[in-house]
Design a protein around this motif. Structure first.
Motif, PDB file in Angstrom:
ATOM      1  N   VAL A  55     -20.998   1.747  11.615  1.00  0.00           N
ATOM      2  CA  VAL A  55     -21.733   2.739  12.464  1.00  0.00           C
ATOM      3  C   VAL A  55     -22.380   1.805  13.191  1.00  0.00           C
ATOM      4  O   VAL A  55     -23.050   2.288  14.561  1.00  0.00           O
ATOM      5  N   LEU A  56     -22.816   0.872  13.442  1.00  0.00           N
ATOM      6  CA  LEU A  56     -22.958   0.247  14.372  1.00  0.00           C
ATOM      7  C   LEU A  56     -22.544  -0.020  15.469  1.00  0.00           C
ATOM      8  O   LEU A  56     -23.216  -0.349  16.619  1.00  0.00           O
ATOM      9  N   GLY A  57     -20.616   0.056  15.636  1.00  0.00           N
ATOM     10  CA  GLY A  57     -20.238  -0.079  16.679  1.00  0.00           C
ATOM     11  C   GLY A  57     -21.136   1.353  17.475  1.00  0.00           C
ATOM     12  O   GLY A  57     -20.409   1.393  19.235  1.00  0.00           O
ATOM     13  N   ALA A  58     -21.643   2.182  17.619  1.00  0.00           N
ATOM     14  CA  ALA A  58     -21.762   3.537  17.602  1.00  0.00           C
ATOM     15  C   ALA A  58     -23.896   2.650  18.003  1.00  0.00           C
ATOM     16  O   ALA A  58     -23.462   3.830  19.424  1.00  0.00           O
ATOM     17  N   SER A  65     -23.940  -5.737  20.626  1.00  0.00           N
ATOM     18  CA  SER A  65     -24.048  -6.312  19.940  1.00  0.00           C
ATOM     19  C   SER A  65     -22.257  -6.432  18.935  1.00  0.00           C
ATOM     20  O   SER A  65     -21.588  -7.481  19.098  1.00  0.00           O
ATOM     21  N   CYS A  66     -21.874  -5.364  18.856  1.00  0.00           N
ATOM     22  CA  CYS A  66     -20.622  -5.362  18.003  1.00  0.00           C
ATOM     23  C   CYS A  66     -19.723  -3.868  18.303  1.00  0.00           C
ATOM     24  O   CYS A  66     -20.420  -3.029  19.194  1.00  0.00           O
ATOM     25  N   GLY A  67     -18.732  -3.756  18.089  1.00  0.00           N
ATOM     26  CA  GLY A  67     -17.730  -2.862  18.315  1.00  0.00           C
ATOM     27  C   GLY A  67     -16.654  -3.009  18.165  1.00  0.00           C
ATOM     28  O   GLY A  67     -15.624  -4.524  17.536  1.00  0.00           O
ATOM     29  N   ILE A  68     -15.830  -2.079  18.165  1.00  0.00           N
ATOM     30  CA  ILE A  68     -13.931  -2.386  17.897  1.00  0.00           C
ATOM     31  C   ILE A  68     -13.750  -3.221  18.978  1.00  0.00           C
ATOM     32  O   ILE A  68     -11.934  -3.096  19.049  1.00  0.00           O
ATOM     33  N   GLY A  69     -13.566  -3.544  19.805  1.00  0.00           N
ATOM     34  CA  GLY A  69     -13.403  -4.160  21.114  1.00  0.00           C
ATOM     35  C   GLY A  69     -14.197  -5.822  20.867  1.00  0.00           C
ATOM     36  O   GLY A  69     -13.793  -6.247  21.422  1.00  0.00           O
ATOM     37  N   GLY A  70     -14.020  -6.059  19.588  1.00  0.00           N
ATOM     38  CA  GLY A  70     -14.457  -7.729  19.597  1.00  0.00           C
ATOM     39  C   GLY A  70     -13.900  -8.080  17.663  1.00  0.00           C
ATOM     40  O   GLY A  70     -12.735  -7.161  17.645  1.00  0.00           O
ATOM     41  N   GLY A  71     -14.610  -8.947  17.141  1.00  0.00           N
ATOM     42  CA  GLY A  71     -13.658  -8.933  16.122  1.00  0.00           C
ATOM     43  C   GLY A  71     -15.390 -10.189  15.191  1.00  0.00           C
ATOM     44  O   GLY A  71     -15.894  -9.494  15.535  1.00  0.00           O
ATOM     45  N   GLY A  72     -14.690 -10.659  14.425  1.00  0.00           N
ATOM     46  CA  GLY A  72     -16.012 -10.851  13.294  1.00  0.00           C
ATOM     47  C   GLY A  72     -15.444 -12.292  11.979  1.00  0.00           C
ATOM     48  O   GLY A  72     -14.293 -12.361  12.307  1.00  0.00           O
ATOM     49  N   PHE A  73     -16.311 -11.952  11.141  1.00  0.00           N
ATOM     50  CA  PHE A  73     -15.629 -12.687  10.316  1.00  0.00           C
ATOM     51  C   PHE A  73     -16.822 -12.263   9.024  1.00  0.00           C
ATOM     52  O   PHE A  73     -17.699 -11.842   8.908  1.00  0.00           O
ATOM     53  N   ALA A 104     -20.026   7.085  10.750  1.00  0.00           N
ATOM     54  CA  ALA A 104     -19.064   6.362  12.300  1.00  0.00           C
ATOM     55  C   ALA A 104     -19.238   7.581  13.223  1.00  0.00           C
ATOM     56  O   ALA A 104     -19.503   7.453  14.273  1.00  0.00           O
ATOM     57  N   ILE A 105     -18.309   8.423  13.088  1.00  0.00           N
ATOM     58  CA  ILE A 105     -17.558  10.193  14.179  1.00  0.00           C
ATOM     59  C   ILE A 105     -19.159  10.538  13.671  1.00  0.00           C
ATOM     60  O   ILE A 105     -19.460  10.921  15.513  1.00  0.00           O
ATOM     61  N   GLN A 106     -19.628  10.902  12.962  1.00  0.00           N
ATOM     62  CA  GLN A 106     -20.402  12.178  13.321  1.00  0.00           C
ATOM     63  C   GLN A 106     -21.649  11.298  13.816  1.00  0.00           C
ATOM     64  O   GLN A 106     -22.379  12.190  14.696  1.00  0.00           O
ATOM     65  N   VAL A 107     -22.331   9.999  13.714  1.00  0.00           N
ATOM     66  CA  VAL A 107     -23.084   9.553  14.200  1.00  0.00           C
ATOM     67  C   VAL A 107     -22.803   9.627  16.240  1.00  0.00           C
ATOM     68  O   VAL A 107     -23.869   9.597  16.997  1.00  0.00           O
ATOM     69  N   ALA A 108     -22.172   8.877  16.160  1.00  0.00           N
ATOM     70  CA  ALA A 108     -21.112   9.280  17.784  1.00  0.00           C
ATOM     71  C   ALA A 108     -21.655  10.212  18.247  1.00  0.00           C
ATOM     72  O   ALA A 108     -21.562  10.224  19.737  1.00  0.00           O
TER      73      ALA A 108
END
Length: 640
Positions: A104-107, A112-120, A196-200
């Motif tokens: 959801v935050l990706g939308a 700041s974040c999203g599937i184009g990035g990464g994390g821990f 997340a799909i619904q929010v986007a």
């Protein structure tokens, strides 16, 4: 925690004024929410989809603190927190909920974040009483050589490198989600991505944070066709507060991943679109912006692997502090600084004396961070030495208790405190201070942090990012997400031949500052926390821990307190939030010779943390920022 004297609590007395000086603005229900309570049970049923348990049918108010039972969640955004609580209430565990929130935050928080990035992702597994880390840090493409970051014998200007295909690391987020769910979750991507799909697709109203972030990226979004189309209005300007922002391309991309799993991202049309956007950035005709192409290949995406690694840990005044290890420097640097501070009886000191030691410990830990740490698959870093209590004892006397330093600290010799003290001839030598140009992350207040727990006692502390605010500025055409600029986290020596543990190499993961943290007391969870903010992530986590453990502050007060950050600056100076600069503690530190610069971050802020506090009666308190980034969202699964 033991009771502390009033002067310790007064150290952060300014936080009360700070929390009240700029109240959360009242936004429409489809924005980040309105000031209110954080109990998920208070959300009205019905409406929206017509489902009785639809927490999104009528959004509850925004609250930065909530206490209750069952699971809990805190994020920077109401919808992200709601998505986590929704999954928990439907029987998912903390890992499922964390991935749902991240989707959801990706939308809603795409800069700041999203599937184009990464994390821990740091995970506490209650049944095993074990903490593990899921590293899905981006990697350098296999064809990227260090020479690509130079032109005419000199490093490419940092700002030019940020907005380029060269700065894009192979995204790790989707594979990280998949690995976390496969190993430790109870649901699959298809289940956790539905909200997340619904929010986007349905969209949400632009709020002040979204508007400000768009504005700070305006010039480059206007120059990149796909980014202009998604984020700007018909007039080429930022969409105003209150306008509805929809991202149907991201909704479709999420659907492809929900149906096809992580393979749908790393192969097929999404992967091809990523490669095309990197190799031929979609520049607006006539633009003068120089967006250099990168060298990412389809094989880089197909071959990407997330890593499951053991957590690193140290003990501190009876607590066990767990963090993520390399290629993130965060957990190691926090642990070393805590080891240094443990030799001081902070409980007996004045606020100014406590802060003076906190700054000194951070300075020494950052000196070692810069000299020794890098991707463990490429660098023989002396982690055991850096975490050694004996090493901290040997370094502690370098903190001058009478006056502040006026220069950077030199790294120590942690190799002498390891079983095998001999460094690798090629990679183990410490880098000379200033021999490599680090990324300019003092101004990076982006990235985001999610903290979640479930009724079974599992905990997730998850930091995810696309690096700078807005990543590299390029939306993948037709797919609705921004690419990262993570490769700017590599150091770039002025001499291309100069060695450094964090120089770019094909397949290497750049050193990170992300610091997801989980703290246990007597073998039981006590707190979980972390923050965005570039390298200030480390000092933010450290300052919150000192406030909570040493000064006896409640976790919400420790998190909200005005921040200062010392990262071994060449002139010995520290960054400070505007709210701190006028405090009595700042005057006392100046009398010791400390020099402060107003934090070169958004609005003078450092970080945007979230945290959980676990109580002995089985309740949990979730905490988000009350003011920073216009306030975050904390919720619990059910009322106490």
């Amino acid at each position: 925690m033991a009771q502390r004297s009033k002067n310790h609590l007064a150290m952060f007395g300014l936080l009360v004024l700070c929390a009240a000086c700029s109240p959360n603005e009242k936004l429409a229900p489809v924005g980040r929410g309105e000031p209110g309570q954080g109990d998920a049970d208070a959300a009205p049923d019905g409406g929206g989809t017509g489902a009785a348990d639809d927490l999104f049918a009528e959004l509850p108010g925004l609250a930065p603190t909530a206490t209750g039972r069952g699971g809990a969640a805190a994020t920077v955004d109401l919808r992200g927190t709601l998505a986590a609580i929704e999954v928990l209430k439907k029987g998912g565990n903390a890992v499922d909920a964390a991935v749902a929130a991240a989707g959801v935050l990706g939308a809603t928080d795409p800069f700041s974040c999203g599937i184009g990035g990464g994390g821990f992702m740091l995970v506490y597994l209650a049944a095993d009483n074990k903490v593990v880390a899921i590293d899905h840090r981006e990697t350098a493409p296999s064809r990227l050589e260090a020479s690509a970051f130079y032109e005419n014998g000199a490093p490419i200007a940092f700002d030019e490198l940020v907005t380029s295909g060269l700065s894009v690391g192979v995204p790790g987020t989707v594979r990280g989600w998949s690995e976390a769910l496969r190993r430790y979750g109870t649901l699959g991507l298809k289940d956790v991505l539905q909200r997340a799909i619904q929010v986007a697709e349905a969209g949400f109203e632009v709020d002040a944070t979204f508007f400000e972030q768009t504005g700070r990226n305006l010039a480059r979004f206007q120059a990149i066709t796909s980014s202009k189309e998604l984020f700007l209005g018909p007039d080429g300007e930022a969409r105003p507060v209150g306008a509805v922002f929809k991202n149907p391309d991201l909704a479709r991309t999420y659907r492809l991943i929900a149906e096809g799993g992580d393979k749908a991202f790393y192969e097929g049309e999404i992967a091809a679109a990523i490669v095309a956007a990197v190799l031929e950035p979609p520049i607006e005709p006539g633009s003068t912006l120089d967006v250099r192409p990168g060298v990412i290949a389809l094989s880089d995406l197909q071959d990407y692997e997330a890593r499951v690694r053991p957590a690193i840990s140290t003990t501190y005044r009876g607590y066990t502090v767990h963090g993520v290890g390399l290629p993130s420097s965060g957990g190691i640097t926090v642990a070393e600084a805590l080891n240094l501070l443990e030799g001081f009886d902070l409980e007996t000191l004045t606020p100014v004396e406590v802060l003076h030691r906190y700054l000194g410990a951070s300075r020494l830990a950052f000196a070692d961070r810069g000299a020794f740490l890098g991707d463990p698959e490429f660098v023989e870093a002396p982690v055991a030495g850096l975490l050694s209590k004996d090493y901290a004892d040997a370094r502690r006397d370098l903190i001058d208790l009478a006056e502040a330093p006026t220069s950077a600290a030199a790294p120590g010799d942690p190799f002498a405190f390891q079983t095998d003290p001999s460094p690798s001839p090629r990679r183990g030598q410490p880098a000379r201070n200033g021999s490599a140009r680090p990324k300019n992350d003092a101004s990076d207040n982006e990235t985001t942090h999610i903290t979640v727990s479930d009724a079974a006692g599992n905990i997730v502390s998850y930091t995810c990012t696309i690096e700078s605010e807005g990543g590299n500025g390029v939306v993948v055409p037709g797919h609705g997400f921004l690419l990262n600029n993570e490769l700017t986290d590599f150091n770039i020596p002025s001499d291309p031949a100069a060695p450094h543990p964090n120089v770019v190499e094909p397949g290497k993961r750049p050193r990170s500052s992300m610091s997801p943290t989980i703290v246990l007391k007597d073998g039981k969870p006590e707190i979980a926390l972390a923050s965005p903010g570039g390298s200030t992530i480390i000092t933010t986590v450290l300052q919150i821990l000192v406030g909570y453990i040493d000064l006896g502050l409640p976790i919400d007060k420790a998190l909200a307190a005005p921040r200062i950050s010392q990262r071994n600056a060449g002139d010995g100076s520290s960054d400070a939030e505007t709210a701190f600069l006028g405090a009595l503690e700042a005057e006392g530190l100046r009398a010791l010779g400390h020099v402060f610069s107003d934090a070169n971050t958004t609005g003078g802020e450092i970080g945007a943390a979230t945290a959980l506090r676990f109580h002995g009666d089985g309740t949990v308190t979730a905490v988000a920022e009350p003011v920073r980034r216009h306030g975050g969202s904390a919720m619990v699964e059910r009322a106490p």
